[in-house]
Design a protein around this motif. Structure first.
Motif, mmCIF file in Angstrom:
data_model
loop_
_atom_site.group_PDB
_atom_site.id
_atom_site.type_symbol
_atom_site.label_atom_id
_atom_site.label_comp_id
_atom_site.label_asym_id
_atom_site.label_seq_id
_atom_site.Cartn_x
_atom_site.Cartn_y
_atom_site.Cartn_z
ATOM 1 N N LEU A 1 0.830 -1.202 0.000
ATOM 2 C CA LEU A 1 0.000 0.000 0.000
ATOM 3 C C LEU A 1 0.865 1.252 0.000
ATOM 4 C CD1 LEU A 1 -2.658 1.617 0.391
ATOM 5 C CD2 LEU A 1 -2.411 1.209 2.856
ATOM 6 N N ALA A 2 1.877 1.283 0.857
ATOM 7 C CA ALA A 2 2.748 2.459 0.944
ATOM 8 C C ALA A 2 3.457 2.731 -0.378
ATOM 9 C CB ALA A 2 3.768 2.263 2.064
ATOM 10 N N LYS A 3 3.945 1.676 -1.026
ATOM 11 C CA LYS A 3 4.620 1.849 -2.325
ATOM 12 C C LYS A 3 3.658 2.381 -3.373
ATOM 13 C CE LYS A 3 7.960 -1.895 -1.568
ATOM 14 N NZ LYS A 3 8.351 -3.280 -1.968
ATOM 15 N N LEU A 4 2.429 1.873 -3.346
ATOM 16 C CA LEU A 4 1.445 2.319 -4.328
ATOM 17 C C LEU A 4 1.057 3.777 -4.080
ATOM 18 C CD1 LEU A 4 0.055 0.881 -6.723
ATOM 19 C CD2 LEU A 4 -1.953 0.620 -5.269
ATOM 20 N N VAL A 5 0.940 4.164 -2.815
ATOM 21 C CA VAL A 5 0.637 5.557 -2.493
ATOM 22 C C VAL A 5 1.760 6.471 -2.979
ATOM 23 C CG1 VAL A 5 0.369 7.214 -0.600
ATOM 24 C CG2 VAL A 5 -0.894 5.058 -0.556
ATOM 25 N N ASP A 6 3.015 6.061 -2.778
ATOM 26 C CA ASP A 6 4.143 6.864 -3.264
ATOM 27 C C ASP A 6 4.041 7.082 -4.768
ATOM 28 O OD1 ASP A 6 5.271 7.130 -0.758
ATOM 29 O OD2 ASP A 6 6.658 5.449 -0.999
ATOM 30 N N ALA A 7 3.768 5.995 -5.497
ATOM 31 C CA ALA A 7 3.648 6.102 -6.954
ATOM 32 C C ALA A 7 2.439 6.943 -7.333
ATOM 33 C CB ALA A 7 3.539 4.708 -7.568
ATOM 34 N N GLY A 8 1.321 6.743 -6.629
ATOM 35 C CA GLY A 8 0.116 7.506 -6.920
ATOM 36 C C GLY A 8 0.305 8.991 -6.676
ATOM 37 N N GLN A 9 0.975 9.361 -5.599
ATOM 38 C CA GLN A 9 1.209 10.779 -5.323
ATOM 39 C C GLN A 9 2.091 11.410 -6.397
ATOM 40 O OE1 GLN A 9 -1.139 11.338 -1.888
ATOM 41 N NE2 GLN A 9 -0.053 12.821 -3.116
ATOM 42 N N ARG A 10 3.072 10.667 -6.891
ATOM 43 C CA ARG A 10 3.938 11.215 -7.946
ATOM 44 C C ARG A 10 3.157 11.509 -9.211
ATOM 45 N NH1 ARG A 10 7.613 7.285 -6.096
ATOM 46 N NH2 ARG A 10 7.088 5.880 -7.824
ATOM 47 N N HIS A 11 2.144 10.708 -9.501
ATOM 48 C CA HIS A 11 1.434 10.815 -10.772
ATOM 49 C C HIS A 11 -0.004 11.328 -10.625
ATOM 50 C CE1 HIS A 11 4.522 8.770 -13.248
ATOM 51 N NE2 HIS A 11 4.789 8.140 -12.116
ATOM 52 N N GLY A 12 -0.414 11.677 -9.430
ATOM 53 C CA GLY A 12 -1.746 12.212 -9.242
ATOM 54 C C GLY A 12 -2.858 11.196 -9.340
ATOM 55 N N VAL A 13 -2.569 9.937 -8.994
ATOM 56 C CA VAL A 13 -3.562 8.863 -9.050
ATOM 57 C C VAL A 13 -3.937 8.465 -7.625
ATOM 58 C CG1 VAL A 13 -4.064 6.522 -9.851
ATOM 59 C CG2 VAL A 13 -2.619 8.028 -11.234
ATOM 60 N N ALA A 14 -5.224 8.430 -7.332
ATOM 61 C CA ALA A 14 -5.679 8.077 -5.989
ATOM 62 C C ALA A 14 -5.464 6.589 -5.711
ATOM 63 C CB ALA A 14 -7.158 8.424 -5.828
ATOM 64 N N VAL A 15 -5.441 6.232 -4.441
ATOM 65 C CA VAL A 15 -5.280 4.838 -4.025
ATOM 66 C C VAL A 15 -6.435 4.462 -3.097
ATOM 67 C CG1 VAL A 15 -3.866 3.201 -2.712
ATOM 68 C CG2 VAL A 15 -2.776 4.817 -4.298
ATOM 69 N N LEU A 16 -7.043 3.335 -3.397
ATOM 70 C CA LEU A 16 -8.131 2.781 -2.589
ATOM 71 C C LEU A 16 -7.591 1.594 -1.805
ATOM 72 C CD1 LEU A 16 -11.103 2.158 -1.784
ATOM 73 C CD2 LEU A 16 -11.355 1.023 -3.990
ATOM 74 N N GLY A 17 -7.558 1.713 -0.481
ATOM 75 C CA GLY A 17 -7.154 0.605 0.371
ATOM 76 C C GLY A 17 -8.358 -0.255 0.709
ATOM 77 N N VAL A 18 -8.259 -1.545 0.441
ATOM 78 C CA VAL A 18 -9.368 -2.474 0.656
ATOM 79 C C VAL A 18 -9.072 -3.325 1.884
ATOM 80 C CG1 VAL A 18 -10.750 -4.327 -0.356
ATOM 81 C CG2 VAL A 18 -9.782 -2.541 -1.839
ATOM 82 N N THR A 19 -9.894 -3.232 2.910
ATOM 83 C CA THR A 19 -9.670 -4.032 4.109
ATOM 84 C C THR A 19 -10.123 -5.458 3.842
ATOM 85 O OG1 THR A 19 -11.824 -3.441 5.052
ATOM 86 C CG2 THR A 19 -9.968 -2.054 5.623
ATOM 87 N N ALA A 20 -9.159 -6.334 3.682
ATOM 88 C CA ALA A 20 -9.438 -7.739 3.381
ATOM 89 C C ALA A 20 -9.600 -8.503 4.683
ATOM 90 C CB ALA A 20 -8.301 -8.329 2.551
#
Length: 295
Positions: free
Chosen positions: A155-174
């Motif tokens: 999740l943290a890695k995806l948020v880093d990438a999303g912030q760089r490119h302006g893409v939101a991240v949805l965390g799904v509680t599994a």
């Protein structure tokens, strides 16, 4: 290991109105223009709510009932949804490119239903997500699961990438089959996802204390439909979720496994966007179902 002895339960979840921030999505007032614009593709600007149609199940379940043909079963429903959640393979092969629904791409994967589902990895490159004009990327977070730490790191890695490119991240509680599904657990799981940077959190509704889950999460919570329920029960769950602070619902099986998917989607929209009570929405479902049967 943290000392949990004597740890007090949180108990104060209210305390004044949330100040106006100038942006309709909770917790996103300080985000860049591009990320806000993507969030506005998911959450309607007039009410900050969303009806998301989820059909990403094939990434670990294969062609389950209702998803045998995405192009014929799902594509006709897309115009009624505010946002759609699917894999990039399903998007490219089966969803018309003129669709205006916000695109939420499944970004994690690895094991099938035959293995431990928590053993996931990031399964998409951020550049491909941008290429597909994704509004958000969805990733599972397995709090309490065997691979909890890896899923949080994913999740943290995806948020880093999303912030760089302006893409939101949805965390799904599994939630694994052995997990306790109560408000205390979901407060923990949703808060961790938000604290790690998720811009939206998807979780399950619980009958007791759900308002504490939504109140203690600083980003919008959308509620998973979960297993197929009778239509009136699914609509009741959606109504209670909205009344207790959710920003929307993300339903899959309760729509595409209904005998009348389009009618059910219309009924869910009435609950989320028009505050229709469950009985009113169910009557709409029956009317639309009768109309589709007659045609």
């Amino acid at each position: 290991m943290a000392d949990t002895d004597g740890l007090l339960d949180a108990r104060t979840f209210t305390g004044g109105e949330r100040p106006a921030t100038g942006f309709h999505v909770k917790g996103a007032h300080a985000q860049d223009w591009g990320l806000q614009n993507r969030l506005a593709r998911i959450f309607r600007p007039d009410n900050g709510r969303t009806v998301m149609l989820a059909f990403d199940h094939g990434y670990f379940l294969g062609p389950m009932a209702g998803l045998e043909r995405i192009d014929t079963n799902i594509a006709p429903l897309v115009p009624q949804a505010d946002a759609i959640m699917m894999t990039r393979g399903a998007l490219r092969t089966s969803i018309p490119s003129h669709s205006t629904a916000g695109v939420v791409l499944r970004a994690s994967g690895g094991p099938s239903v035959l293995r431990d589902l928590s053993d996931e990895h990031i399964a998409i490159d951020i550049e491909d997500a941008v290429r597909l004009n994704a509004a958000a990327l969805a990733i599972q977070v397995f709090i309490g699961g065997e691979h909890e730490s890896r899923s949080v790191a994913n999740l943290a890695k995806l948020v880093d990438a999303g912030q760089r490119h302006g893409v939101a991240v949805l965390g799904v509680t599994a939630v694994g089959k052995d997990m306790v599904r109560d408000a205390r657990y979901f407060r923990l799981a949703t808060r961790i996802s938000a604290e790690m940077g998720a811009h939206i959190v998807k979780t399950y509704y619980v009958n007791e204390g759900f308002e504490t889950v939504t109140a203690s999460c600083p980003v919008p919570i959308i509620v998973a439909g979960g297993k197929k329920l009778p239509e009136i029960d699914a609509l009741t769950m959606a109504y209670r979720s909205m009344q207790e602070g959710a920003a929307g619902v993300d339903m899959g099986r309760n729509i595409f496994q209904s005998d009348h998917p389009a009618a059910m989607l219309a009924a869910v929209r009435a609950v989320v966007h028009d505050d229709a009570k469950p009985e009113e929405a169910h009557e709409l479902f029956r009317e639309r179902s009768a109309g589709s049967a007659a045609s």
